[in-house]
Design a protein around this motif. Structure first.
Motif, PDB file in Angstrom:
ATOM      1  N   THR A 436       0.067  -7.810 -11.372  1.00 52.17           N
ATOM      2  CA  THR A 436       1.348  -8.170 -10.785  1.00 52.17           C
ATOM      3  C   THR A 436       2.476  -7.823 -11.749  1.00 52.17           C
ATOM      4  OG1 THR A 436       0.425  -9.921  -9.407  1.00 52.17           O
ATOM      5  CG2 THR A 436       2.753 -10.110  -9.991  1.00 52.17           C
ATOM      6  N   GLY A 437       3.504  -7.184 -11.227  1.00 55.05           N
ATOM      7  CA  GLY A 437       4.638  -6.764 -12.043  1.00 55.05           C
ATOM      8  C   GLY A 437       4.580  -5.317 -12.474  1.00 55.05           C
ATOM      9  N   ASP A 438       3.416  -4.692 -12.361  1.00 51.27           N
ATOM     10  CA  ASP A 438       3.301  -3.279 -12.713  1.00 51.27           C
ATOM     11  C   ASP A 438       4.049  -2.412 -11.704  1.00 51.27           C
ATOM     12  OD1 ASP A 438       1.716  -4.018 -14.818  1.00 51.27           O
ATOM     13  OD2 ASP A 438      -0.133  -3.121 -14.057  1.00 51.27           O
ATOM     14  N   GLN A 439       4.434  -1.221 -12.141  1.00 57.44           N
ATOM     15  CA  GLN A 439       5.025  -0.230 -11.256  1.00 57.44           C
ATOM     16  C   GLN A 439       3.908   0.578 -10.601  1.00 57.44           C
ATOM     17  OE1 GLN A 439       8.578   0.487 -10.740  1.00 57.44           O
ATOM     18  NE2 GLN A 439       8.605  -1.597 -11.547  1.00 57.44           N
ATOM     19  N   VAL A 440       3.980   0.747  -9.277  1.00 59.60           N
ATOM     20  CA  VAL A 440       2.963   1.501  -8.560  1.00 59.60           C
ATOM     21  C   VAL A 440       3.629   2.634  -7.792  1.00 59.60           C
ATOM     22  CG1 VAL A 440       3.038  -0.026  -6.526  1.00 59.60           C
ATOM     23  CG2 VAL A 440       0.993   1.336  -6.990  1.00 59.60           C
ATOM     24  N   GLN A 441       3.027   3.811  -7.875  1.00 60.35           N
ATOM     25  CA  GLN A 441       3.531   4.972  -7.152  1.00 60.35           C
ATOM     26  C   GLN A 441       2.643   5.221  -5.939  1.00 60.35           C
ATOM     27  OE1 GLN A 441       3.313   8.906  -9.054  1.00 60.35           O
ATOM     28  NE2 GLN A 441       5.390   9.272  -8.306  1.00 60.35           N
ATOM     29  N   VAL A 442       3.225   5.061  -4.753  1.00 55.89           N
ATOM     30  CA  VAL A 442       2.488   5.245  -3.496  1.00 55.89           C
ATOM     31  C   VAL A 442       2.841   6.612  -2.930  1.00 55.89           C
ATOM     32  CG1 VAL A 442       2.028   4.314  -1.201  1.00 55.89           C
ATOM     33  CG2 VAL A 442       2.569   2.761  -3.104  1.00 55.89           C
ATOM     34  N   ALA A 443       1.809   7.342  -2.508  1.00 51.10           N
ATOM     35  CA  ALA A 443       2.048   8.691  -1.994  1.00 51.10           C
ATOM     36  C   ALA A 443       1.077   9.010  -0.871  1.00 51.10           C
ATOM     37  CB  ALA A 443       1.902   9.722  -3.117  1.00 51.10           C
ATOM     38  N   ASN A 444       1.504   9.903   0.002  1.00 49.28           N
ATOM     39  CA  ASN A 444       0.654  10.478   1.057  1.00 49.28           C
ATOM     40  C   ASN A 444       0.183   9.470   2.109  1.00 49.28           C
ATOM     41  OD1 ASN A 444       0.753  13.058  -0.218  1.00 49.28           O
ATOM     42  ND2 ASN A 444      -0.838  12.372  -1.647  1.00 49.28           N
ATOM     43  N   VAL A 445       0.907   8.386   2.274  1.00 46.91           N
ATOM     44  CA  VAL A 445       0.624   7.461   3.373  1.00 46.91           C
ATOM     45  C   VAL A 445       1.285   8.012   4.629  1.00 46.91           C
ATOM     46  CG1 VAL A 445       1.025   5.150   4.299  1.00 46.91           C
ATOM     47  CG2 VAL A 445       0.407   5.436   1.889  1.00 46.91           C
ATOM     48  N   THR A 446       0.527   8.145   5.705  1.00 44.06           N
ATOM     49  CA  THR A 446       1.103   8.560   6.977  1.00 44.06           C
ATOM     50  C   THR A 446       1.193   7.353   7.899  1.00 44.06           C
ATOM     51  OG1 THR A 446      -1.055   9.179   7.882  1.00 44.06           O
ATOM     52  CG2 THR A 446       0.193  10.898   6.765  1.00 44.06           C
ATOM     53  N   GLY A 447       2.170   7.363   8.771  1.00 45.15           N
ATOM     54  CA  GLY A 447       2.441   6.200   9.615  1.00 45.15           C
ATOM     55  C   GLY A 447       3.415   5.291   8.918  1.00 45.15           C
ATOM     56  N   THR A 448       2.941   4.499   7.987  1.00 43.63           N
ATOM     57  CA  THR A 448       3.803   3.602   7.204  1.00 43.63           C
ATOM     58  C   THR A 448       4.423   4.409   6.065  1.00 43.63           C
ATOM     59  OG1 THR A 448       2.176   1.861   7.690  1.00 43.63           O
ATOM     60  CG2 THR A 448       3.919   1.294   6.171  1.00 43.63           C
ATOM     61  N   THR A 449       5.226   5.388   6.407  1.00 46.33           N
ATOM     62  CA  THR A 449       5.789   6.292   5.404  1.00 46.33           C
ATOM     63  C   THR A 449       6.785   5.579   4.489  1.00 46.33           C
ATOM     64  OG1 THR A 449       7.454   6.996   7.009  1.00 46.33           O
ATOM     65  CG2 THR A 449       5.464   8.347   6.814  1.00 46.33           C
ATOM     66  N   GLU A 450       7.311   4.439   4.932  1.00 44.46           N
ATOM     67  CA  GLU A 450       8.251   3.695   4.095  1.00 44.46           C
ATOM     68  C   GLU A 450       7.586   3.145   2.829  1.00 44.46           C
ATOM     69  OE1 GLU A 450       6.924   0.884   7.478  1.00 44.46           O
ATOM     70  OE2 GLU A 450       7.384   3.018   7.177  1.00 44.46           O
ATOM     71  N   ALA A 451       6.247   3.166   2.784  1.00 41.94           N
ATOM     72  CA  ALA A 451       5.537   2.698   1.587  1.00 41.94           C
ATOM     73  C   ALA A 451       5.588   3.722   0.466  1.00 41.94           C
ATOM     74  CB  ALA A 451       4.085   2.387   1.924  1.00 41.94           C
ATOM     75  N   ASN A 452       5.777   5.000   0.784  1.00 45.88           N
ATOM     76  CA  ASN A 452       5.753   6.046  -0.238  1.00 45.88           C
ATOM     77  C   ASN A 452       6.942   5.893  -1.188  1.00 45.88           C
ATOM     78  OD1 ASN A 452       3.420   7.326   0.810  1.00 45.88           O
ATOM     79  ND2 ASN A 452       4.665   8.367   2.358  1.00 45.88           N
ATOM     80  N   GLY A 453       6.664   6.012  -2.476  1.00 51.79           N
ATOM     81  CA  GLY A 453       7.680   5.831  -3.502  1.00 51.79           C
ATOM     82  C   GLY A 453       7.148   4.990  -4.642  1.00 51.79           C
ATOM     83  N   VAL A 454       8.042   4.605  -5.545  1.00 51.96           N
ATOM     84  CA  VAL A 454       7.667   3.792  -6.707  1.00 51.96           C
ATOM     85  C   VAL A 454       8.203   2.384  -6.517  1.00 51.96           C
ATOM     86  CG1 VAL A 454       7.850   3.512  -9.198  1.00 51.96           C
ATOM     87  CG2 VAL A 454       7.632   5.804  -8.217  1.00 51.96           C
ATOM     88  N   TRP A 455       7.320   1.376  -6.662  1.00 49.14           N
ATOM     89  CA  TRP A 455       7.675  -0.021  -6.399  1.00 49.14           C
ATOM     90  C   TRP A 455       7.078  -0.952  -7.468  1.00 49.14           C
ATOM     91  CZ3 TRP A 455      10.528  -0.382  -1.895  1.00 49.14           C
ATOM     92  CH2 TRP A 455      10.376   0.643  -0.961  1.00 49.14           C
ATOM     93  N   PRO A 456       7.742  -2.064  -7.744  1.00 52.17           N
ATOM     94  CA  PRO A 456       7.041  -3.157  -8.435  1.00 52.17           C
ATOM     95  C   PRO A 456       6.010  -3.730  -7.454  1.00 52.17           C
ATOM     96  CG  PRO A 456       9.428  -3.466  -8.475  1.00 52.17           C
ATOM     97  CD  PRO A 456       9.148  -2.390  -7.483  1.00 52.17           C
ATOM     98  N   MET A 457       4.870  -4.141  -7.948  1.00 54.22           N
ATOM     99  CA  MET A 457       3.860  -4.652  -7.019  1.00 54.22           C
ATOM    100  C   MET A 457       3.423  -6.064  -7.378  1.00 54.22           C
ATOM    101  SD  MET A 457       0.230  -2.814  -7.927  1.00 54.22           S
ATOM    102  CE  MET A 457      -0.250  -2.477  -9.613  1.00 54.22           C
ATOM    103  N   THR A 458       2.922  -6.733  -6.335  1.00 56.40           N
ATOM    104  CA  THR A 458       2.279  -8.041  -6.490  1.00 56.40           C
ATOM    105  C   THR A 458       0.827  -7.886  -6.053  1.00 56.40           C
ATOM    106  OG1 THR A 458       4.334  -9.218  -6.007  1.00 56.40           O
ATOM    107  CG2 THR A 458       2.275 -10.449  -5.777  1.00 56.40           C
ATOM    108  N   VAL A 459      -0.100  -8.253  -6.938  1.00 53.33           N
ATOM    109  CA  VAL A 459      -1.521  -8.208  -6.589  1.00 53.33           C
ATOM    110  C   VAL A 459      -1.863  -9.485  -5.833  1.00 53.33           C
ATOM    111  CG1 VAL A 459      -3.874  -8.073  -7.469  1.00 53.33           C
ATOM    112  CG2 VAL A 459      -2.042  -6.769  -8.592  1.00 53.33           C
ATOM    113  N   ILE A 460      -2.280  -9.336  -4.579  1.00 58.33           N
ATOM    114  CA  ILE A 460      -2.600 -10.482  -3.729  1.00 58.33           C
ATOM    115  C   ILE A 460      -4.037 -10.937  -3.944  1.00 58.33           C
ATOM    116  CG2 ILE A 460      -2.698 -11.337  -1.363  1.00 58.33           C
ATOM    117  CD1 ILE A 460       0.122 -10.723  -2.421  1.00 58.33           C
ATOM    118  N   ASP A 461      -4.960 -10.006  -3.880  1.00 61.27           N
ATOM    119  CA  ASP A 461      -6.373 -10.324  -4.095  1.00 61.27           C
ATOM    120  C   ASP A 461      -7.092  -9.031  -4.463  1.00 61.27           C
ATOM    121  OD1 ASP A 461      -6.842  -8.923  -1.671  1.00 61.27           O
ATOM    122  OD2 ASP A 461      -6.742 -10.763  -0.490  1.00 61.27           O
ATOM    123  N   ALA A 462      -8.408  -9.021  -4.343  1.00 64.65           N
ATOM    124  CA  ALA A 462      -9.202  -7.888  -4.810  1.00 64.65           C
ATOM    125  C   ALA A 462      -8.984  -6.619  -4.003  1.00 64.65           C
ATOM    126  CB  ALA A 462     -10.682  -8.260  -4.800  1.00 64.65           C
TER     127      ALA A 462
END
Length: 568
Positions: A436-462
């Motif tokens: 949690t708190g790390d920067q994550v780079q999301v790429a090549n998601v189709t459909g939910t294209t708004e996820a692509n990019g660099v974001w701070p993330m929260t780890v919910i579970d495994a």
């Protein structure tokens, strides 16, 4: 009197019955030759490399892994609590319970809808492939309770402790009560295990091994005839492995407590275990503890490993040398957490002694499923440094500049939905090394294209992360990766700890902490330590520890009584 001495690091682990008689130890690392000895061109004759780490393939709610097998596109995995199937994406499906706690033997036939059978040494055979919970298999009452199973040449072979071996129908779970043979080479033995290896059927007893080959005998006759006898038996049912597809080198612990190696095409096993390991095995057998073996292939090298409840050793078939394996648990290092092993999905899967997870051996991971992976080398004694000679400097030739500038932990995106407060929640294959708190780079998601990019993330579970500051809008279609760009602790400026012993390895002094240098910083050629005091009557021994998650490699080291004298 000036002295410059090479520090004698071992090529194989030799801890000795007492540290003072040991020749050095390799823990979670191994020696590998560099270049051709006759035409030296490398910076050293050998390198000591860190062992592969462990990454997560699947998460289960089970415990006590007992063995598994890939069958077409599913891997059948047996635990104490349940049998499950796992697919290439790590999706787990629970089939149901199978009695027993010990390691199992498991086999499949070549029918269009494969039959999969596992045998527990205390509870007999179970069919796993019926589409539901495992069911007991006794061949319609024609098969006594077996203690192992293997498959070859269209037949399941079941061994019975009383010395009988039964063959099934061809590519079928059918049984004729008369289709069996009895091992007869020795009268005072127990039949422990059947292993199909190199086109032969090996029937291991506590006193030897009978070798059988296909003779195309017609049922109800047993399909094989006896070929020869090997005098090297099996100490227990568990410490044998290497018949697995892609490995094909059989090793086991024999009745003399040694480890023996049988190559494909040979009928003459050779002993490969050192006396230190023989003594450890004998002590565990006398205590009644169970041993287990497993295999994996990584970096083009085959490794066979042996574990007891207290320790783990590993044999590198390429170099024919041994190293030890240890894992961190509750603040202490003990036996290796990897257990058993088989190929699946272009990986070598294994169980995890510390969880119900399915792991795989990973040369690119310098942790054990995000837990520290210790790299430790202990030298032998530098005897040509007499008592009272001052150790003015010691130089250690590491591969430097191994610190990272960015994280690269990759997760595979499997789905997307609305999360907390409407943010994008991604379903991923695993989050073991994400924080949690790390920067994550999301790429090549189709459909939910708004996820692509660099974001701070929260780890919910495994299996889930949320992208802080995002907003879920579009339904997920397919694809995507999520790369954690934040470095794990210690990865940017990794350190090593170097300590010295002057009492034969019984105790080591306070470690000196030295940098292995950030990425690209190779202006230094080695790590140096000055003024370590006087050498003792037992010479000096050195210990190197690295736990930071970076590439680890040692090329050699020297010690000198002259502060100006360094590695040539």
């Amino acid at each position: 009197m000036r002295r410059l001495s090479q520090i004698p690091f071992p090529l194989s682990s030799f801890p000795g019955l007492n540290p003072q008689e040991g020749a050095g130890r390799l823990i979670n690392c191994y020696a590998e030759p560099l270049g051709e000895p006759s035409k030296p061109s490398a910076p050293a004759q050998q390198v000591w490399r860190g062992s592969p780490g462990l990454s997560q393939h699947a998460i289960t709610a089970e415990h006590n892994y007992r063995g598994g097998l890939l069958v077409k596109n599913l891997s059948y995995e047996v635990f104490e609590s349940n049998v499950v199937t796992v697919d290439v994406a790590g999706t787990v499906n629970v089939l149901g319970p199978m009695a027993g706690t010990k390691k199992v033997s498991i086999a499949r036939d070549q029918a269009a809808s494969s039959d999969v059978v596992a045998v527990d040494v205390d509870n007999g055979a179970y069919r796993l492939s019926g589409g539901g919970a495992p069911v007991t298999y006794n061949g319609g009452g024609n098969l006594p309770q077996p203690n192992s199973v293997t498959f070859q040449d269209t037949y399941f072979f079941f061994t019975i402790a009383d010395g009988r071996c039964f063959a099934s129908g061809q590519n079928a779970l059918t049984q004729n009560a008369l289709t069996f043979i009895t091992v007869q080479s020795k009268a005072d033995v127990i039949l422990l295990r059947a292993v199909a290896f190199s086109g032969l059927l090996l029937l291991f007893t506590t006193g030897g091994c009978e070798v059988w080959q296909d003779a195309a005998n017609v049922a109800p006759n047993f399909p094989y005839n006896r070929l020869t006898i090997i005098e090297t038996g099996l100490i227990q049912s568990g410490p044998i492995a290497g018949w697995e597809t892609g490995f094909s080198e059989l090793l086991w612990v024999a009745q003399d407590h040694g480890v023996y190696w049988l190559s494909a095409g040979s009928l003459a096993p050779i002993k490969v275990s050192p006396p230190d390991l023989d003594r450890l095995v004998e002590a565990q057998v006398h205590l009644g503890n169970q041993l287990e073996a497993g295999v994996y292939v990584e970096g083009g090298k085959k490794f066979w490993h042996l574990s007891s409840p207290l320790w783990s050793w590993e044999f590198n078939l390429s170099t024919r040398k041994w190293n030890e394996r240890q894992s961190l648990k509750m603040g202490q290092y003990g036996r290796w957490r990897a257990t058993c092993g088989h190929p699946a999905f272009n990986k070598w899967l294994c169980g995890d002694q510390q969880s119900g997870n399915m792991l795989f051996h990973d040369l690119t991971n310098y942790t054990e499923n995000d837990a520290p992976l210790l790299f430790r080398i202990e030298s032998g004694a530098t005897r040509d440094f007499p008592q009272q000679i001052v150790i003015r400097r010691s130089d250690f030739d590491f591969v430097l500049g191994v610190g990272q500038v960015a994280g690269n932990y990759q997760m595979i995106v499997l789905g997307a939905a609305a999360g907390t407060g409407g943010v994008v929640r991604l379903t991923v294959n695993q989050t073991a090394q994400a924080n949690t708190g790390d920067q994550v780079q999301v790429a090549n998601v189709t459909g939910t294209t708004e996820a692509n990019g660099v974001w701070p993330m929260t780890v919910i579970d495994a299996n889930h992360i949320e992208l802080v500051g995002s907003k879920f809008v579009n339904a997920y279609v397919s694809g995507g990766t999520a790369v954690d760009l934040s470095l794990p602790p210690g990865a940017s400026n990794p350190l090593c700890a170097i300590s010295c012993s002057k009492d034969g390895g019984l105790t080591y002094d306070t470690p000196s902490i030295r940098s292995l240098a950030p990425q690209g910083k190779t202006d230094r050629s080695r790590v140096s330590i000055k003024n370590r005091g006087q050498s003792g009557p037992q010479g000096a021994r050195w210990r190197i520890d690295i736990t930071d998650p970076v590439y680890r490699a040692l090329l050699g080291a020297t010690m000198s009584s002259d502060p100006r004298e360094v590695i040539p």
